[in-house]
Write a protein that holds these residues in place. Structure first.
Motif, PDB file in Angstrom:
ATOM      1  N   MET A 108     -37.328   5.300   9.806  1.00  0.00           N
ATOM      2  CA  MET A 108     -38.357   4.350  10.233  1.00  0.00           C
ATOM      3  C   MET A 108     -37.776   3.005  10.664  1.00  0.00           C
ATOM      4  SD  MET A 108     -41.080   5.982  10.185  1.00  0.00           S
ATOM      5  CE  MET A 108     -41.809   7.425   9.481  1.00  0.00           C
ATOM      6  N   ASN A 109     -36.537   2.711  10.275  1.00  0.00           N
ATOM      7  CA  ASN A 109     -35.912   1.457  10.697  1.00  0.00           C
ATOM      8  C   ASN A 109     -35.799   1.379  12.216  1.00  0.00           C
ATOM      9  OD1 ASN A 109     -35.594   0.488   8.083  1.00  0.00           O
ATOM     10  ND2 ASN A 109     -33.578   1.421   7.857  1.00  0.00           N
ATOM     11  N   ASP A 112     -39.188   0.306  13.377  1.00  0.00           N
ATOM     12  CA  ASP A 112     -39.371  -1.106  13.012  1.00  0.00           C
ATOM     13  C   ASP A 112     -38.620  -2.023  13.975  1.00  0.00           C
ATOM     14  OD1 ASP A 112     -40.935  -0.336  10.874  1.00  0.00           O
ATOM     15  OD2 ASP A 112     -39.326  -0.535   9.398  1.00  0.00           O
ATOM     16  N   ARG A 113     -37.369  -1.664  14.306  1.00  0.00           N
ATOM     17  CA  ARG A 113     -36.555  -2.490  15.193  1.00  0.00           C
ATOM     18  C   ARG A 113     -37.162  -2.542  16.597  1.00  0.00           C
ATOM     19  NH1 ARG A 113     -31.975   0.220  15.301  1.00  0.00           N
ATOM     20  NH2 ARG A 113     -32.100   0.883  17.450  1.00  0.00           N
ATOM     21  N   GLU A 116     -40.351  -4.642  16.468  1.00  0.00           N
ATOM     22  CA  GLU A 116     -40.053  -6.065  16.277  1.00  0.00           C
ATOM     23  C   GLU A 116     -39.639  -6.699  17.602  1.00  0.00           C
ATOM     24  OE1 GLU A 116     -39.962  -9.693  14.610  1.00  0.00           O
ATOM     25  OE2 GLU A 116     -40.723  -7.884  13.652  1.00  0.00           O
TER      26      GLU A 116
END
Length: 127
Positions: A108-109, A112-113, A116
């Protein structure tokens, strides 16, 4: 590219003139927004890579939605539309994209990145 002369602060209240190279596509409101995105978020190459990952993730999401969609809903589409969607979904299943590789490593990072960065772009555009 154009050369621009700018004042550069070397000490508090002490400036010197310097020449900087500035791409000509940074002029006008759209150009200023592009410049801020370039400065604060990413360059054009990172943008292309992020967009490719987002498209891949969207294809994945649409494929999953299609696979669980009830046949009663699918029957509302023409046979040509169903065939085209099935073709695209099956072709997509055959390939392993960069987003697939990165998602396996980051989970999921990755999402998220990407989100963002999109949020930062929205804030810059909204100024």
């Amino acid at each position: 590219m154009e050369l621009k002369e700018k004042a550069k602060e070397v000490k508090p209240n002490l400036f010197t003139k310097t020449v900087v190279e500035e791409p000509s596509y940074f002029y006008g409101k759209k150009g200023l927004v592009r410049y801020e995105i370039h400065k604060q978020v990413f360059d054009i190459y990172d943008s292309v890579a992020d967009n490719a990952k987002m498209i891949s993730l969207l294809f994945s999401l649409v494929s999953r939605i299609w696979s669980v969609m009830p046949n009663t809903q699918k029957s509302k589409l023409s046979q040509d539309e169903v065939d085209m969607i099935n073709y695209v979904v099956n072709k997509f299943k055959e390939i392993r994209t960069r987003a697939d590789v990165e998602f396996e490593k980051e989970g999921m990072n990755l999402i998220d990145r990407l989100m963002e960065r999109q949020k930062k772009i929205g804030e810059i555009v909204d100024y």
